[in-house]
Design a protein around this motif. Sequence first.
Motif, short mmCIF file in Angstrom:
data_model
loop_
_atom_site.label_atom_id
_atom_site.label_comp_id
_atom_site.label_asym_id
_atom_site.label_seq_id
_atom_site.Cartn_x
_atom_site.Cartn_y
_atom_site.Cartn_z
N ILE A 1 0.84 -1.21 0.00
CA ILE A 1 0.00 0.00 0.00
C ILE A 1 0.87 1.25 0.00
N LEU A 2 1.94 1.22 0.75
CA LEU A 2 2.84 2.37 0.81
C LEU A 2 3.52 2.60 -0.53
N ASP B 1 0.63 15.40 5.40
CA ASP B 1 0.51 13.97 5.17
C ASP B 1 1.86 13.31 5.48
N THR C 1 7.94 9.57 1.04
CA THR C 1 8.30 9.87 -0.36
C THR C 1 9.68 10.48 -0.50
N VAL D 1 3.02 10.52 4.53
CA VAL D 1 3.61 9.90 3.35
C VAL D 1 4.36 10.94 2.52
N ASP D 2 3.78 12.14 2.36
CA ASP D 2 4.45 13.20 1.60
C ASP D 2 5.66 13.73 2.32
N GLN E 1 1.00 4.38 -2.71
CA GLN E 1 0.84 5.77 -2.30
C GLN E 1 2.02 6.63 -2.75
N LEU F 1 1.72 7.25 -6.55
CA LEU F 1 0.67 8.23 -6.86
C LEU F 1 1.08 9.64 -6.42
N ARG F 2 1.65 9.77 -5.24
CA ARG F 2 2.07 11.09 -4.76
C ARG F 2 3.16 11.68 -5.64
#
Length: 352
Positions: A110-111, A223, A230, A225-226, A114, A117-118
């Motif tokens: 899943i990561l 976020d 990333t 993740v951002d 993400q 996509l990011r």
Amino acid sequence: MMQTASYLHPFSYFSDRSLLKPVGWIKSQTPYSNHLGRRVPITRRPQSCKFLLPKQQTRFFAVPNTDDGHPSASVLEDSNTNHAPNPEVETVLHKWSPPTYLWRGFSALILTGQVILRTLKGKVHWRNTLEQLKRVGPGSVGVCLLTSAFVGMAFTIQFVREFTRLGLSRAVGGVLALAFSRELSPVITSIVVAGRIGSSFAAELGTMQVSEQTDTLRVLGADPVDYLVTPRVIATCIALPFLTLMCFTVGMASSALLSDGIYGVSINIILDSACRALKPWDIISAMIKSQVFGAIISIVSCAWGVTTMGGAKGVGESTTSAVVISLVGIFIADFVLSCCFFQGVGDSLKRL
């Protein structure tokens, strides 16, 4: 004949936690001869009572009594619909929890989605990316070059002894160049980065997770993740190919110096043999492998970090597990990519 008049008397009741409220009418019949029926209101001063018992609604109904002709009131209590769940009714998977490696593997997948996509949407924290790039690249150059130099000298000792005995001194450089470009440089560089950078990523994100700093980022509108994942993935994928090229250069230089100094094989012979054996695809394949290895290291380390539980002990276990899984993933990916890139019979040594 005696006539009866109907009177509807509203009356109230006290609930456990509410004020006095009318909930119905009592219909009464009394002997009456000349007047029509009328509605007589009954008022009371509202009072409130507080109890610790749960609230129940009670309704009074007046029904005629067939025995004496006078109305009688009956009380009905509504059943409570908010019943506690029956502990005996349990599903099959009620007490089952997935293994740690299973849900961590799903979290890594899943990561990965993400991050892709990011990155495609341009939601990248570039300042943090540059900081992580400096940390992965220049911060890891020294240990990577030192490791590559000694591994190159160790391989040179093994190859030069055997090839010189067989009279194939001119093939030593080509064999070493192919071994370093296709396998040794990407794998050794990735192992060093996994031990140094991957463990650091897992420990940092694990500490942030158990101390609820990632939740603080969400509260502040950022976020995780951002901001955290990333930049680390991008920095590792960019820095690792350059580290691989540098390790390849240093490994070949140390091999040539050792061959010339101990075994009497000239540096020019080593370099000429390496240039004849190498193809552009060998260097390109090394860079592709290093990018894939960098993605594996960063994704696994970040996924294991953000799924850490259990305080300091959990952070230590996540860090160790992240390094081990990264190394296993590197070896598996190396085998798969080698099968895809170098199938069939090779002809690189024919030109020597």
